[in-house]
Write an enzyme that holds these catalytic residues in place. Structure first.
Site, mmCIF file in Angstrom:
data_model
loop_
_atom_site.group_PDB
_atom_site.id
_atom_site.type_symbol
_atom_site.label_atom_id
_atom_site.label_comp_id
_atom_site.label_asym_id
_atom_site.label_seq_id
_atom_site.Cartn_x
_atom_site.Cartn_y
_atom_site.Cartn_z
ATOM 1 N N HIS A 115 43.289 58.427 30.932
ATOM 2 C CA HIS A 115 44.307 58.776 31.929
ATOM 3 C C HIS A 115 44.839 60.204 31.807
ATOM 4 C CE1 HIS A 115 44.020 54.777 33.324
ATOM 5 N NE2 HIS A 115 44.912 54.206 32.555
ATOM 6 N N GLU A 146 43.844 49.695 40.376
ATOM 7 C CA GLU A 146 43.787 51.153 40.381
ATOM 8 C C GLU A 146 42.579 51.610 41.200
ATOM 9 O OE1 GLU A 146 44.126 52.339 36.068
ATOM 10 O OE2 GLU A 146 44.344 50.155 35.951
ATOM 11 N N ARG A 158 38.828 56.197 31.659
ATOM 12 C CA ARG A 158 38.335 56.721 30.385
ATOM 13 C C ARG A 158 37.176 57.698 30.549
ATOM 14 N NH1 ARG A 158 39.991 51.381 29.418
ATOM 15 N NH2 ARG A 158 41.472 51.258 27.684
ATOM 16 N N HIS A 167 49.156 53.707 38.752
ATOM 17 C CA HIS A 167 49.022 52.673 37.723
ATOM 18 C C HIS A 167 50.183 51.666 37.781
ATOM 19 C CE1 HIS A 167 47.908 50.899 33.863
ATOM 20 N NE2 HIS A 167 46.850 51.717 33.797
ATOM 21 N N ASP A 206 39.662 44.047 32.411
ATOM 22 C CA ASP A 206 40.022 45.465 32.367
ATOM 23 C C ASP A 206 38.761 46.224 32.735
ATOM 24 O OD1 ASP A 206 41.225 47.896 32.026
ATOM 25 O OD2 ASP A 206 41.426 47.772 29.851
#
Length: 385
Positions: free
Chosen positions: A136, A350, A107, A210, A282
């Site tokens: 992304h 990631e 982000r 991803h 996350d």
């Protein structure tokens, strides 16, 4: 279609590539149709097979890893990544399953950044917590590009080289960015991803993959029983918009401490503000790289699945890693096995620079300038115990 059909003969390289398909005991590359994009262009699927019979399948649409088929401790093969059987499903509704991510992975706050005195505005295609951001790469990031694809070979390793030129101004980013990403799959069940890029104007670059993994097999349920270890003693807390606050916090004494092995679901429901913001994990962890150089691969993560015995190790030259455990999956995505992907059906690791780095002076820079070359490597190593 074998690799001989993919490339015209050209000296020693052609002889080497042709040799790959002369025996079942050697690695091979095949190409098959993978459906048609809405604009009529055809996508292809390239399958890399090693001498163990393990396979990695990649499409040139979005550079997506469609399948990773590896054995369990009994030798039984299963596909351990989430995804679809046809490119049309990826174009309709995909939470970045298996995709190459760029120009900027993760982000960027408010969809804007200032570089060399000029403010650049990006698409705000995500709004967690009601706070818009760029995610992304924007509305049409690298995950939605049709890449030029070339099969390649090297010793006991087969690969697929993907090339794409992101034009100056694409999704609001400055500079013509020339990107090459090469997937390599060897006889040790190691999937290596090499990223490289150059630019003619200064621009942020943060490329990653991803893939969503489930080491029991895609479509078999949730991943909360997988056991995770992260080589990271700090992480970057976020606000309710999942944007880093700028703090680099110790994981000690928190549910974010994976310096020793813990089940993914072991602490995910604890009352912790950060888990509330993300609906689970996350978040971005800062890797403990020690004195390792910028291009040296260090072990970032290990995941063990007790039922099948499958192990995934992640090694990278990147400084950080985003661990995401499928919090926003909700059953609407029907996968390759024709089963819905419910919440926590897969996890992502990631490898990356930290989110929102263009706006965060404490984080390592992600700015690529003319005359320099972006290079980074990540390896996903599959084994059993």
């Amino acid at each position: 279609m074998t690799i001989q059909n993919l490339l015209k003969p050209c000296g020693l390289a052609a002889l080497l590539l042709a040799a790959l398909t002369t025996s079942a005991a050697t690695p091979a590359i095949t190409m098959t149709p993978f459906g048609t994009l809405p604009d009529g262009r055809a996508a292809q699927l390239y399958t890399l097979t090693n001498i163990q019979g393990s396979k990695v399948a990649i499409t040139n649409y979005g550079g997506i890893v469609v399948r990773v088929i590896v054995p369990d401790r009994e030798g039984n093969l299963a596909d351990v990544v989430l995804g679809y059987n046809d490119v049309s499903d990826y174009t309709k509704d995909s939470p970045y399953f298996g995709a190459l991510i760029g120009r900027y992975g993760n982000r960027i706050a408010k969809g804007r950044f200032t570089l060399d005195g000029r403010t650049h505005k990006l698409a705000t295609n995500n709004d967690p917590g009601g706070l818009p951001c760029s995610l992304h790469g924007g509305n049409a990031g690298f995950d939605k590009a049709l890449w030029d694809a070339t099969p390649v070979a090297e010793k006991d390793t087969t690969g697929l080289r993907l090339h794409y030129v992101s034009k100056d101004g694409e999704e609001g980013f400055p500079g013509n960015l020339d990107v090459t990403v090469t997937y390599w799959f060897n006889n040790k069940n190691e999937l290596r991803i090499e990223y490289a890029a150059t630019t003619d104007k200064a621009t942020p670059v943060n490329l990653t993959n991803h893939s969503y993994f489930n080491l029991r097999g895609e479509g078999t349920g949730n991943i909360l029983g997988h056991v995770l270890t992260l080589n990271a003693s700090t992480y970057t807390p976020v606000d309710k918009g999942l944007i880093p606050t700028g703090e680099i916090a110790s994981v000690a004494g928190t549910p974010f401490d994976f310096t020793t092995p813990h089940g993914i679901g072991e602490r995910i429901r604890q009352k912790h503000e950060q888990l509330t913001f993300g609906g689970g994990y996350d978040h971005n962890w800062i890797l403990d790289r020690g004195n390792a150089g910028a291009r040296v691969l260090v072990k970032a993560a290990e995941v063990f699945e007790p039922v099948t015995g499958r192990v995934l190790e992640v090694l990278t030259s990147e400084p950080a890693i985003q661990f995401y455990c499928g919090n926003f999956l909700g059953g609407s995505n029907i996968g390759k096995s024709r089963r819905p992907y419910e919440k926590h059906s897969g996890f992502c690791l990631e490898t990356q620079h930290s989110p929102d780095s263009p706006n965060q002076p404490r984080f390592p820079s992600t700015i690529l300038r003319p005359g320099t070359r972006y290079e980074t490597t990540t390896t996903f190593r599959f084994s059993t115990r």
